[in-house]
Design a protein around this motif. Structure first.
Motif, PDB file in Angstrom:
ATOM      1  N   LEU A  53     -28.687 -10.903 -18.509  1.00 31.15           N
ATOM      2  CA  LEU A  53     -29.948 -10.244 -18.144  1.00 31.15           C
ATOM      3  C   LEU A  53     -29.669  -8.840 -17.596  1.00 31.15           C
ATOM      4  O   LEU A  53     -30.301  -7.861 -18.014  1.00 31.15           O
ATOM      5  N   THR A 109     -35.387 -11.903 -26.614  1.00 30.36           N
ATOM      6  CA  THR A 109     -35.423 -11.094 -25.395  1.00 30.36           C
ATOM      7  C   THR A 109     -34.340 -11.591 -24.451  1.00 30.36           C
ATOM      8  O   THR A 109     -33.772 -12.667 -24.656  1.00 30.36           O
ATOM      9  N   ALA A 110     -34.109 -10.794 -23.401  1.00 30.86           N
ATOM     10  CA  ALA A 110     -33.102 -11.223 -22.411  1.00 30.86           C
ATOM     11  C   ALA A 110     -33.527 -12.529 -21.758  1.00 30.86           C
ATOM     12  O   ALA A 110     -32.696 -13.395 -21.500  1.00 30.86           O
ATOM     13  N   ASN A 111     -34.815 -12.687 -21.489  1.00 29.27           N
ATOM     14  CA  ASN A 111     -35.292 -13.947 -20.899  1.00 29.27           C
ATOM     15  C   ASN A 111     -34.945 -15.135 -21.794  1.00 29.27           C
ATOM     16  O   ASN A 111     -34.520 -16.188 -21.316  1.00 29.27           O
ATOM     17  N   VAL A 168     -43.527 -16.387 -20.154  1.00 33.71           N
ATOM     18  CA  VAL A 168     -43.298 -15.064 -19.579  1.00 33.71           C
ATOM     19  C   VAL A 168     -43.689 -13.985 -20.577  1.00 33.71           C
ATOM     20  O   VAL A 168     -44.404 -13.034 -20.251  1.00 33.71           O
ATOM     21  N   VAL A 214     -46.528 -10.987 -20.233  1.00 34.45           N
ATOM     22  CA  VAL A 214     -46.207  -9.559 -20.327  1.00 34.45           C
ATOM     23  C   VAL A 214     -47.019  -8.924 -21.447  1.00 34.45           C
ATOM     24  O   VAL A 214     -47.609  -7.843 -21.289  1.00 34.45           O
ATOM     25  N   PHE A 259     -38.187   1.292 -15.979  1.00 37.73           N
ATOM     26  CA  PHE A 259     -37.100   1.559 -16.926  1.00 37.73           C
ATOM     27  C   PHE A 259     -36.710   3.036 -16.994  1.00 37.73           C
ATOM     28  O   PHE A 259     -35.600   3.356 -17.389  1.00 37.73           O
ATOM     29  N   MET A 312     -49.256  -5.175 -11.950  1.00 39.12           N
ATOM     30  CA  MET A 312     -48.273  -6.011 -11.252  1.00 39.12           C
ATOM     31  C   MET A 312     -48.927  -7.262 -10.672  1.00 39.12           C
ATOM     32  O   MET A 312     -48.361  -8.359 -10.725  1.00 39.12           O
ATOM     33  N   TYR A 343     -41.657  -9.159  -7.103  1.00 39.38           N
ATOM     34  CA  TYR A 343     -40.291  -9.089  -7.630  1.00 39.38           C
ATOM     35  C   TYR A 343     -40.134 -10.048  -8.810  1.00 39.38           C
ATOM     36  O   TYR A 343     -39.528  -9.717  -9.828  1.00 39.38           O
ATOM     37  N   ALA A 344     -40.669 -11.266  -8.648  1.00 40.39           N
ATOM     38  CA  ALA A 344     -40.558 -12.252  -9.726  1.00 40.39           C
ATOM     39  C   ALA A 344     -41.261 -11.735 -10.978  1.00 40.39           C
ATOM     40  O   ALA A 344     -40.766 -11.883 -12.105  1.00 40.39           O
ATOM     41  N   ALA A 345     -42.434 -11.114 -10.786  1.00 38.09           N
ATOM     42  CA  ALA A 345     -43.162 -10.556 -11.936  1.00 38.09           C
ATOM     43  C   ALA A 345     -42.368  -9.416 -12.562  1.00 38.09           C
ATOM     44  O   ALA A 345     -42.263  -9.309 -13.797  1.00 38.09           O
ATOM     45  N   ARG A 346     -41.789  -8.582 -11.723  1.00 41.22           N
ATOM     46  CA  ARG A 346     -40.985  -7.471 -12.233  1.00 41.22           C
ATOM     47  C   ARG A 346     -39.774  -7.971 -13.027  1.00 41.22           C
ATOM     48  O   ARG A 346     -39.415  -7.432 -14.071  1.00 41.22           O
ATOM     49  N   ASP A 347     -39.141  -9.043 -12.494  1.00 40.33           N
ATOM     50  CA  ASP A 347     -37.972  -9.587 -13.195  1.00 40.33           C
ATOM     51  C   ASP A 347     -38.365 -10.129 -14.566  1.00 40.33           C
ATOM     52  O   ASP A 347     -37.599 -10.017 -15.530  1.00 40.33           O
ATOM     53  N   ALA A 348     -39.561 -10.730 -14.629  1.00 43.17           N
ATOM     54  CA  ALA A 348     -40.034 -11.232 -15.912  1.00 43.17           C
ATOM     55  C   ALA A 348     -40.206 -10.075 -16.892  1.00 43.17           C
ATOM     56  O   ALA A 348     -39.825 -10.154 -18.068  1.00 43.17           O
ATOM     57  N   LEU A 349     -40.762  -8.990 -16.399  1.00 47.78           N
ATOM     58  CA  LEU A 349     -40.943  -7.798 -17.238  1.00 47.78           C
ATOM     59  C   LEU A 349     -39.584  -7.250 -17.679  1.00 47.78           C
ATOM     60  O   LEU A 349     -39.378  -6.911 -18.840  1.00 47.78           O
ATOM     61  N   ALA A 350     -38.666  -7.180 -16.720  1.00 44.41           N
ATOM     62  CA  ALA A 350     -37.335  -6.660 -17.034  1.00 44.41           C
ATOM     63  C   ALA A 350     -36.642  -7.526 -18.075  1.00 44.41           C
ATOM     64  O   ALA A 350     -35.943  -7.030 -18.957  1.00 44.41           O
ATOM     65  N   GLY A 351     -36.868  -8.843 -17.985  1.00 44.18           N
ATOM     66  CA  GLY A 351     -36.225  -9.757 -18.932  1.00 44.18           C
ATOM     67  C   GLY A 351     -36.869  -9.763 -20.300  1.00 44.18           C
ATOM     68  O   GLY A 351     -36.377 -10.420 -21.216  1.00 44.18           O
ATOM     69  N   ALA A 352     -37.970  -9.032 -20.437  1.00 44.71           N
ATOM     70  CA  ALA A 352     -38.627  -8.986 -21.744  1.00 44.71           C
ATOM     71  C   ALA A 352     -38.013  -7.935 -22.661  1.00 44.71           C
ATOM     72  O   ALA A 352     -38.487  -7.733 -23.775  1.00 44.71           O
ATOM     73  N   VAL A 353     -36.954  -7.274 -22.208  1.00 46.18           N
ATOM     74  CA  VAL A 353     -36.261  -6.316 -23.094  1.00 46.18           C
ATOM     75  C   VAL A 353     -35.428  -7.097 -24.109  1.00 46.18           C
ATOM     76  O   VAL A 353     -35.168  -8.294 -23.932  1.00 46.18           O
TER      77      VAL A 353
END
Lengths: 199, 270
Positions: A45, A127-129, A141, A145, A161, A188, B44-54
Protein backbone atom coordinates in the motif's frame (compact mmCIF):
# COMPACT_ATOMS: atom_id res chain seq x y z
CA UNK A 1 -25.83 -9.16 3.79
CA UNK A 2 -24.07 -5.84 3.40
CA UNK A 3 -24.53 -5.16 7.12
CA UNK A 4 -23.04 -8.56 7.94
CA UNK A 5 -20.12 -7.85 5.66
CA UNK A 6 -19.57 -4.45 7.22
CA UNK A 7 -19.57 -5.96 10.72
CA UNK A 8 -17.24 -8.75 9.67
CA UNK A 9 -14.69 -6.40 8.14
CA UNK A 10 -14.95 -4.02 11.06
CA UNK A 11 -13.91 -6.83 13.45
CA UNK A 12 -11.15 -8.05 11.16
CA UNK A 13 -9.74 -4.57 10.80
CA UNK A 14 -9.72 -4.03 14.56
CA UNK A 15 -7.65 -7.22 14.91
CA UNK A 16 -5.21 -5.95 12.29
CA UNK A 17 -4.95 -2.61 14.08
CA UNK A 18 -4.27 -4.34 17.40
CA UNK A 19 -1.58 -6.46 15.75
CA UNK A 20 -0.02 -3.37 14.18
CA UNK A 21 0.05 -1.56 17.53
CA UNK A 22 1.78 -4.57 19.09
CA UNK A 23 4.27 -4.72 16.21
CA UNK A 24 5.15 -1.03 16.62
CA UNK A 25 5.69 -1.58 20.31
CA UNK A 26 8.07 -4.44 19.56
CA UNK A 27 9.82 -2.40 16.87
CA UNK A 28 10.41 0.40 19.38
CA UNK A 29 12.23 -2.21 21.50
CA UNK A 30 14.48 -3.16 18.56
CA UNK A 31 12.64 -6.29 17.38
CA UNK A 32 13.71 -6.86 13.75
CA UNK A 33 11.21 -9.71 13.29
CA UNK A 34 8.37 -7.34 14.17
CA UNK A 35 9.83 -4.76 11.79
CA UNK A 36 9.93 -7.35 9.03
CA UNK A 37 6.28 -8.31 9.63
CA UNK A 38 5.22 -4.65 9.66
CA UNK A 39 7.03 -4.18 6.35
CA UNK A 40 5.26 -7.15 4.76
CA UNK A 41 1.92 -5.90 6.07
CA UNK A 42 2.20 -2.38 4.69
CA UNK A 43 4.83 -2.19 1.95
CA UNK A 44 2.45 -2.72 -0.98
CA UNK A 45 0.00 0.00 0.00
CA UNK A 46 2.73 2.47 0.97
CA UNK A 47 4.72 1.80 -2.17
CA UNK A 48 1.62 2.20 -4.35
CA UNK A 49 0.99 5.61 -2.78
CA UNK A 50 4.62 6.70 -3.19
CA UNK A 51 4.63 5.47 -6.78
CA UNK A 52 1.39 7.30 -7.51
CA UNK A 53 2.88 10.57 -6.22
CA UNK A 54 6.35 10.23 -7.75
CA UNK A 55 5.61 8.12 -10.84
CA UNK A 56 9.12 6.68 -10.66
CA UNK A 57 10.01 3.19 -9.37
CA UNK A 58 13.44 4.11 -8.00
CA UNK A 59 12.35 7.31 -6.31
CA UNK A 60 9.35 5.53 -4.81
CA UNK A 61 11.66 2.82 -3.44
CA UNK A 62 13.99 5.48 -2.01
CA UNK A 63 11.02 7.07 -0.27
CA UNK A 64 9.79 3.72 1.03
CA UNK A 65 13.26 2.98 2.41
CA UNK A 66 13.34 6.35 4.19
CA UNK A 67 9.84 5.78 5.55
CA UNK A 68 10.63 2.36 7.01
CA UNK A 69 13.87 3.63 8.56
CA UNK A 70 11.80 6.44 10.07
CA UNK A 71 9.33 3.86 11.39
CA UNK A 72 12.24 1.96 12.96
CA UNK A 73 13.53 5.14 14.58
CA UNK A 74 10.22 6.62 15.68
CA UNK A 75 8.00 3.62 16.46
CA UNK A 76 8.19 4.60 20.13
CA UNK A 77 6.66 8.00 19.42
CA UNK A 78 3.57 6.60 17.66
CA UNK A 79 0.43 7.87 19.42
CA UNK A 80 -2.62 5.53 19.07
CA UNK A 81 -4.94 8.37 20.08
CA UNK A 82 -4.21 10.13 16.79
CA UNK A 83 -4.93 7.30 14.35
CA UNK A 84 -4.08 3.73 13.43
CA UNK A 85 -0.51 2.56 12.77
CA UNK A 86 -1.42 2.15 9.10
CA UNK A 87 -2.67 5.74 8.94
CA UNK A 88 0.51 6.93 10.57
CA UNK A 89 2.58 5.05 7.99
CA UNK A 90 0.45 6.45 5.14
CA UNK A 91 1.00 9.98 6.45
CA UNK A 92 4.77 9.41 6.71
CA UNK A 93 4.85 8.05 3.15
CA UNK A 94 2.74 10.79 1.62
CA UNK A 95 4.72 13.55 3.37
CA UNK A 96 8.07 12.01 2.47
CA UNK A 97 7.07 11.63 -1.19
CA UNK A 98 5.83 15.23 -1.38
CA UNK A 99 9.03 16.42 0.35
CA UNK A 100 11.01 14.43 -2.19
CA UNK A 101 9.36 16.25 -5.05
CA UNK A 102 9.74 19.64 -3.39
CA UNK A 103 13.40 18.95 -2.58
CA UNK A 104 14.05 18.31 -6.24
CA UNK A 105 12.30 21.55 -7.17
CA UNK A 106 9.68 19.86 -9.19
CA UNK A 107 6.74 21.93 -8.18
CA UNK A 108 5.64 22.00 -11.79
CA UNK A 109 5.35 18.21 -11.63
CA UNK A 110 3.01 18.46 -8.68
CA UNK A 111 0.78 20.87 -10.53
CA UNK A 112 0.94 18.74 -13.63
CA UNK A 113 0.02 15.61 -11.71
CA UNK A 114 -2.80 17.48 -10.00
CA UNK A 115 -4.41 17.97 -13.38
CA UNK A 116 -4.61 14.26 -14.12
CA UNK A 117 -7.47 11.99 -13.18
CA UNK A 118 -5.96 10.15 -10.28
CA UNK A 119 -8.29 7.25 -9.88
CA UNK A 120 -8.81 6.57 -13.57
CA UNK A 121 -7.72 3.01 -14.27
CA UNK A 122 -7.90 0.36 -16.88
CA UNK A 123 -10.73 -2.14 -16.49
CA UNK A 124 -9.54 -5.08 -14.44
CA UNK A 125 -6.48 -3.32 -13.03
CA UNK A 126 -6.09 -3.94 -9.30
CA UNK A 127 -6.01 -1.13 -6.77
CA UNK A 128 -3.67 -1.09 -3.80
CA UNK A 129 -6.63 -1.90 -1.53
CA UNK A 130 -7.39 -4.98 -3.60
CA UNK A 131 -3.76 -6.05 -3.67
CA UNK A 132 -3.50 -5.74 0.10
CA UNK A 133 -6.88 -6.88 1.39
CA UNK A 134 -8.30 -9.27 -1.19
CA UNK A 135 -11.61 -8.91 -3.02
CA UNK A 136 -14.71 -8.06 -0.99
CA UNK A 137 -13.55 -5.31 1.34
CA UNK A 138 -12.03 -3.16 -1.42
CA UNK A 139 -15.23 -3.41 -3.45
CA UNK A 140 -17.06 -1.51 -0.73
CA UNK A 141 -14.23 0.97 -0.46
CA UNK A 142 -13.93 1.48 -4.20
CA UNK A 143 -17.65 2.10 -4.63
CA UNK A 144 -17.60 4.64 -1.79
CA UNK A 145 -14.69 6.47 -3.43
CA UNK A 146 -16.24 6.28 -6.90
CA UNK A 147 -19.54 7.70 -5.69
CA UNK A 148 -17.98 10.92 -4.45
CA UNK A 149 -19.01 13.90 -6.60
CA UNK A 150 -16.21 14.64 -9.07
CA UNK A 151 -15.49 18.16 -7.79
CA UNK A 152 -15.13 16.94 -4.20
CA UNK A 153 -12.92 14.03 -5.17
CA UNK A 154 -10.75 16.28 -7.31
CA UNK A 155 -10.11 18.75 -4.48
CA UNK A 156 -9.32 15.93 -2.04
CA UNK A 157 -6.92 14.22 -4.44
CA UNK A 158 -5.12 17.48 -5.22
CA UNK A 159 -4.53 18.01 -1.53
CA UNK A 160 -3.38 14.49 -0.72
CA UNK A 161 -1.56 13.23 -3.81
CA UNK A 162 -0.23 16.52 -5.13
CA UNK A 163 0.63 18.17 -1.84
CA UNK A 164 -1.19 21.38 -2.66
CA UNK A 165 -2.45 23.66 0.11
CA UNK A 166 -6.05 24.80 0.15
CA UNK A 167 -4.91 28.15 -1.27
CA UNK A 168 -3.00 26.49 -4.11
CA UNK A 169 -5.98 24.29 -4.96
CA UNK A 170 -8.17 27.37 -5.01
CA UNK A 171 -5.80 29.12 -7.40
CA UNK A 172 -5.28 26.06 -9.56
CA UNK A 173 -9.02 25.42 -10.00
CA UNK A 174 -9.83 29.13 -10.10
CA UNK A 175 -12.46 28.67 -7.39
CA UNK A 176 -13.00 30.67 -4.16
CA UNK A 177 -11.12 29.35 -1.13
CA UNK A 178 -14.38 28.85 0.79
CA UNK A 179 -15.69 26.62 -2.00
CA UNK A 180 -12.58 24.43 -1.88
CA UNK A 181 -12.77 24.10 1.90
CA UNK A 182 -16.43 23.14 1.70
CA UNK A 183 -15.82 20.56 -1.02
CA UNK A 184 -13.06 18.90 0.93
CA UNK A 185 -15.12 18.91 4.11
CA UNK A 186 -18.22 17.46 2.45
CA UNK A 187 -16.23 14.87 0.50
CA UNK A 188 -14.25 13.64 3.48
CA UNK A 189 -17.32 13.45 5.73
CA UNK A 190 -19.26 11.59 3.05
CA UNK A 191 -16.46 9.10 2.60
CA UNK A 192 -16.17 8.59 6.35
CA UNK A 193 -19.91 8.05 6.64
CA UNK A 194 -19.97 5.51 3.80
CA UNK A 195 -17.08 3.56 5.23
CA UNK A 196 -18.02 3.68 8.89
CA UNK A 197 -17.83 0.16 10.31
CA UNK A 198 -15.86 -1.13 7.32
CA UNK A 199 -12.51 0.48 8.10
CA UNK B 1 -22.05 18.76 17.84
CA UNK B 2 -18.99 19.54 15.76
CA UNK B 3 -18.97 22.93 14.05
CA UNK B 4 -18.23 23.20 10.33
CA UNK B 5 -15.03 25.15 10.85
CA UNK B 6 -13.49 22.33 12.89
CA UNK B 7 -14.71 19.73 10.40
CA UNK B 8 -13.04 21.71 7.60
CA UNK B 9 -9.79 21.91 9.51
CA UNK B 10 -9.94 18.20 10.39
CA UNK B 11 -10.43 17.27 6.72
CA UNK B 12 -7.57 19.48 5.60
CA UNK B 13 -5.41 18.17 8.45
CA UNK B 14 -5.67 14.49 7.51
CA UNK B 15 -4.95 15.40 3.88
CA UNK B 16 -1.83 17.33 4.90
CA UNK B 17 -3.25 20.52 3.36
CA UNK B 18 -2.88 22.85 6.33
CA UNK B 19 -0.06 25.39 6.46
CA UNK B 20 2.52 24.58 9.19
CA UNK B 21 1.20 27.24 11.59
CA UNK B 22 -2.40 26.09 11.08
CA UNK B 23 -1.33 22.49 11.59
CA UNK B 24 0.44 23.26 14.87
CA UNK B 25 -2.58 25.18 16.10
CA UNK B 26 -4.92 22.34 15.12
CA UNK B 27 -2.75 19.69 16.80
CA UNK B 28 -2.76 21.68 20.03
CA UNK B 29 -6.57 21.61 20.03
CA UNK B 30 -6.67 17.97 18.89
CA UNK B 31 -4.54 16.86 21.81
CA UNK B 32 -7.17 17.89 24.34
CA UNK B 33 -10.42 17.23 22.48
CA UNK B 34 -11.56 13.56 22.44
CA UNK B 35 -14.51 14.31 20.15
CA UNK B 36 -12.19 15.88 17.61
CA UNK B 37 -9.83 12.91 17.95
CA UNK B 38 -12.68 10.54 17.04
CA UNK B 39 -13.53 12.65 14.00
CA UNK B 40 -9.88 12.73 12.88
CA UNK B 41 -9.55 8.96 13.36
CA UNK B 42 -12.60 8.43 11.13
CA UNK B 43 -11.29 10.86 8.53
CA UNK B 44 -7.91 9.12 8.55
CA UNK B 45 -9.65 5.82 7.78
CA UNK B 46 -11.53 7.49 4.92
CA UNK B 47 -8.32 9.05 3.64
CA UNK B 48 -6.54 5.69 3.76
CA UNK B 49 -9.35 4.17 1.72
CA UNK B 50 -8.90 6.91 -0.86
CA UNK B 51 -5.14 6.44 -0.84
CA UNK B 52 -5.58 2.70 -1.36
CA UNK B 53 -7.71 3.30 -4.41
CA UNK B 54 -4.61 4.05 -6.50
CA UNK B 55 -3.32 1.42 -8.89
CA UNK B 56 -1.43 -1.33 -7.12
CA UNK B 57 2.33 -1.26 -7.52
CA UNK B 58 5.01 -3.36 -5.84
CA UNK B 59 8.52 -2.53 -4.70
CA UNK B 60 11.36 -4.68 -5.98
CA UNK B 61 11.93 -7.85 -3.93
CA UNK B 62 15.39 -6.64 -2.85
CA UNK B 63 14.13 -3.48 -1.15
CA UNK B 64 13.41 -5.15 2.17
CA UNK B 65 16.92 -6.59 2.28
CA UNK B 66 18.38 -3.16 1.48
CA UNK B 67 16.46 -1.64 4.40
CA UNK B 68 17.53 -4.43 6.77
CA UNK B 69 21.14 -4.02 5.57
CA UNK B 70 20.94 -0.30 6.31
CA UNK B 71 19.79 -1.10 9.84
CA UNK B 72 22.66 -3.57 10.22
CA UNK B 73 25.15 -0.96 8.98
CA UNK B 74 23.84 1.48 11.58
CA UNK B 75 24.42 -1.10 14.30
CA UNK B 76 28.02 -1.48 13.24
CA UNK B 77 28.78 2.13 14.01
CA UNK B 78 27.11 2.24 17.40
CA UNK B 79 30.02 2.26 19.79
CA UNK B 80 29.07 2.82 23.42
CA UNK B 81 31.72 1.67 25.89
CA UNK B 82 30.09 -0.98 28.05
CA UNK B 83 31.56 -1.99 31.38
CA UNK B 84 31.78 -5.61 30.35
CA UNK B 85 31.04 -7.47 27.15
CA UNK B 86 30.11 -11.02 26.42
CA UNK B 87 28.96 -12.82 23.28
CA UNK B 88 29.76 -15.40 20.69
CA UNK B 89 31.47 -12.99 18.29
CA UNK B 90 33.91 -11.86 20.89
CA UNK B 91 34.54 -14.53 23.47
CA UNK B 92 34.79 -13.32 27.02
CA UNK B 93 37.69 -15.69 27.62
CA UNK B 94 40.25 -13.45 25.92
CA UNK B 95 38.49 -10.12 25.83
CA UNK B 96 39.91 -8.81 29.13
CA UNK B 97 43.41 -9.79 28.04
CA UNK B 98 42.96 -8.24 24.65
CA UNK B 99 41.80 -4.99 26.19
CA UNK B 100 44.68 -5.10 28.60
CA UNK B 101 47.05 -5.52 25.69
CA UNK B 102 45.43 -2.55 23.94
CA UNK B 103 45.89 -0.46 27.05
CA UNK B 104 49.52 -1.55 27.20
CA UNK B 105 50.22 -0.38 23.67
CA UNK B 106 48.38 2.86 24.27
CA UNK B 107 50.40 3.45 27.43
CA UNK B 108 53.62 3.20 25.48
CA UNK B 109 52.32 5.52 22.79
CA UNK B 110 51.13 8.07 25.31
CA UNK B 111 54.46 7.98 27.08
CA UNK B 112 56.32 8.61 23.83
CA UNK B 113 53.97 11.44 22.99
CA UNK B 114 54.57 12.96 26.40
CA UNK B 115 58.36 12.85 25.94
CA UNK B 116 58.08 14.60 22.59
CA UNK B 117 55.95 17.33 24.03
CA UNK B 118 58.49 17.97 26.77
CA UNK B 119 61.22 18.68 24.25
CA UNK B 120 59.10 20.78 21.90
CA UNK B 121 56.69 22.74 24.05
CA UNK B 122 58.18 24.05 27.26
CA UNK B 123 55.40 26.53 27.77
CA UNK B 124 53.03 23.61 28.17
CA UNK B 125 54.89 22.35 31.20
CA UNK B 126 51.78 22.19 33.30
CA UNK B 127 50.07 19.91 30.85
CA UNK B 128 53.15 17.78 30.45
CA UNK B 129 53.33 17.41 34.18
CA UNK B 130 49.80 16.11 34.14
CA UNK B 131 50.76 13.70 31.38
CA UNK B 132 53.76 12.61 33.41
CA UNK B 133 51.56 11.75 36.28
CA UNK B 134 49.27 9.82 34.01
CA UNK B 135 52.23 8.07 32.43
CA UNK B 136 53.54 7.09 35.85
CA UNK B 137 50.21 5.63 36.72
CA UNK B 138 50.03 3.84 33.39
CA UNK B 139 53.60 2.61 33.73
CA UNK B 140 52.78 0.78 36.90
CA UNK B 141 49.78 -0.70 35.14
CA UNK B 142 52.02 -1.60 32.23
CA UNK B 143 54.18 -3.80 34.40
CA UNK B 144 51.15 -5.65 35.57
CA UNK B 145 49.82 -5.96 32.05
CA UNK B 146 53.14 -7.20 30.72
CA UNK B 147 53.10 -9.95 33.26
CA UNK B 148 49.52 -10.73 32.40
CA UNK B 149 50.25 -10.87 28.67
CA UNK B 150 53.20 -13.12 29.31
CA UNK B 151 51.00 -15.51 31.21
CA UNK B 152 48.40 -15.30 28.50
CA UNK B 153 50.92 -16.07 25.76
CA UNK B 154 51.99 -19.10 27.68
CA UNK B 155 48.48 -20.38 27.69
CA UNK B 156 48.24 -19.63 23.92
CA UNK B 157 45.02 -17.72 24.38
CA UNK B 158 46.38 -14.93 22.26
CA UNK B 159 47.80 -17.18 19.58
CA UNK B 160 45.18 -16.14 17.08
CA UNK B 161 45.01 -12.51 18.13
CA UNK B 162 46.91 -9.99 16.07
CA UNK B 163 47.62 -6.58 17.59
CA UNK B 164 48.32 -3.71 15.21
CA UNK B 165 49.20 -0.11 16.00
CA UNK B 166 47.91 2.51 13.56
CA UNK B 167 49.58 5.92 13.37
CA UNK B 168 48.15 9.20 12.21
CA UNK B 169 48.78 10.37 8.66
CA UNK B 170 47.16 13.75 9.35
CA UNK B 171 49.20 16.89 9.95
CA UNK B 172 46.41 18.45 11.96
CA UNK B 173 45.90 15.41 14.20
CA UNK B 174 49.41 14.06 14.86
CA UNK B 175 48.40 12.57 18.18
CA UNK B 176 45.67 10.43 16.70
CA UNK B 177 46.43 6.78 17.30
CA UNK B 178 44.60 3.50 17.13
CA UNK B 179 45.06 -0.11 18.05
CA UNK B 180 43.41 -3.00 16.26
CA UNK B 181 43.02 -6.40 17.90
CA UNK B 182 42.13 -9.00 15.30
CA UNK B 183 41.03 -12.56 15.96
CA UNK B 184 41.47 -14.41 12.69
CA UNK B 185 39.67 -17.48 13.90
CA UNK B 186 36.57 -15.53 14.93
CA UNK B 187 36.93 -13.16 11.94
CA UNK B 188 36.20 -10.24 14.25
CA UNK B 189 38.13 -7.63 16.14
CA UNK B 190 38.20 -4.66 18.42
CA UNK B 191 39.35 -1.25 17.28
CA UNK B 192 40.36 1.44 19.77
CA UNK B 193 40.98 5.02 18.66
CA UNK B 194 42.17 8.08 20.55
CA UNK B 195 42.54 11.74 19.65
CA UNK B 196 40.91 11.55 16.22
CA UNK B 197 39.11 14.66 15.01
CA UNK B 198 35.26 14.46 15.36
CA UNK B 199 33.47 14.63 12.00
CA UNK B 200 30.48 16.56 10.64
CA UNK B 201 27.32 14.47 10.32
CA UNK B 202 27.71 13.94 6.58
CA UNK B 203 31.06 12.15 6.89
CA UNK B 204 32.21 8.89 8.43
CA UNK B 205 35.52 7.25 9.17
CA UNK B 206 35.79 3.86 7.46
CA UNK B 207 37.96 1.01 8.68
CA UNK B 208 39.71 -1.24 6.14
CA UNK B 209 41.56 -4.54 6.45
CA UNK B 210 44.39 -5.10 3.96
CA UNK B 211 44.72 -8.79 3.23
CA UNK B 212 47.70 -9.74 1.00
CA UNK B 213 45.54 -12.47 -0.52
CA UNK B 214 42.74 -10.04 -1.38
CA UNK B 215 43.32 -7.68 -4.31
CA UNK B 216 41.25 -4.90 -2.72
CA UNK B 217 41.00 -3.59 0.84
CA UNK B 218 38.06 -5.10 2.71
CA UNK B 219 35.67 -2.73 4.48
CA UNK B 220 35.18 -3.37 8.18
CA UNK B 221 32.50 -0.74 8.69
CA UNK B 222 32.17 2.95 9.38
CA UNK B 223 32.35 4.81 12.65
CA UNK B 224 32.33 8.20 14.33
CA UNK B 225 34.34 9.33 17.34
CA UNK B 226 33.02 11.03 20.48
CA UNK B 227 33.64 14.76 21.09
CA UNK B 228 37.00 13.87 22.72
CA UNK B 229 38.05 11.99 19.59
CA UNK B 230 37.84 8.54 21.17
CA UNK B 231 35.96 5.42 20.26
CA UNK B 232 36.05 1.69 20.79
CA UNK B 233 34.16 -0.64 18.51
CA UNK B 234 33.86 -4.25 17.55
CA UNK B 235 34.17 -4.90 13.84
CA UNK B 236 33.58 -7.70 11.37
CA UNK B 237 34.84 -7.25 7.79
CA UNK B 238 32.50 -7.63 4.84
CA UNK B 239 34.53 -10.56 3.44
CA UNK B 240 36.58 -13.37 4.93
CA UNK B 241 40.13 -12.30 5.82
CA UNK B 242 42.91 -14.84 5.32
CA UNK B 243 45.70 -12.72 6.77
CA UNK B 244 45.20 -9.29 8.29
CA UNK B 245 48.32 -7.60 6.87
CA UNK B 246 47.52 -4.01 7.70
CA UNK B 247 44.68 -1.88 8.92
CA UNK B 248 43.76 1.56 7.61
CA UNK B 249 41.19 4.27 8.26
CA UNK B 250 39.93 6.65 5.59
CA UNK B 251 37.63 9.63 5.66
CA UNK B 252 34.55 8.93 3.52
CA UNK B 253 31.03 10.22 2.81
CA UNK B 254 28.32 9.17 5.26
CA UNK B 255 27.80 5.40 5.18
CA UNK B 256 31.19 4.69 3.60
CA UNK B 257 32.22 3.54 0.12
CA UNK B 258 32.90 0.12 -1.44
CA UNK B 259 36.55 1.09 -2.02
CA UNK B 260 38.75 3.44 0.02
CA UNK B 261 39.51 7.00 -1.07
CA UNK B 262 43.28 6.78 -0.84
CA UNK B 263 43.87 10.52 -0.74
CA UNK B 264 41.80 10.59 2.48
CA UNK B 265 43.94 8.15 4.47
CA UNK B 266 43.78 9.06 8.14
CA UNK B 267 45.40 6.19 10.04
CA UNK B 268 47.44 3.24 8.89
CA UNK B 269 49.55 0.53 10.43
CA UNK B 270 50.04 -3.17 10.88
Amino acid sequence: MVLFKVKMFGDENQTVVDQDVALLRSISEGDRGAFSRFYEQHCKLLFSIAFRILNDQKEAEDVLQEVFLQIWDKAGSYNPALGRPGSWAVTLTRNKAIDHIRAHERRSRLLESASTEILARAPGAATANEAVHGRADPELVSSAVAELPADQRKAIEMAFFSGLTQHEISESLNEPLGTIKARIRRGMLKLRERLEGVL
Amino acid sequence: MMDERREELAGLYVLGALAPAEQAEFEAVLGRDPELQRLVAGLYAARDALAGAVLAAAPSPGLKQRILAELAARDQKVVPLPARETGRDFPAIWLPWALAAAALVLCVVLYQAESGLKAKVREQAARIEALNQMADALRSETNMLQQAVAVLRQTTKLADVRIALLNSLLEDSPKAVAVSLWDNQQQSGVFVVQNLKPLPTDRDYQLWVLDPQNPAPVSAGVFQVDPQGNVRLQFKPDKRINTAGKFAVTLEPKGGLPAPTLKNLVLMGG
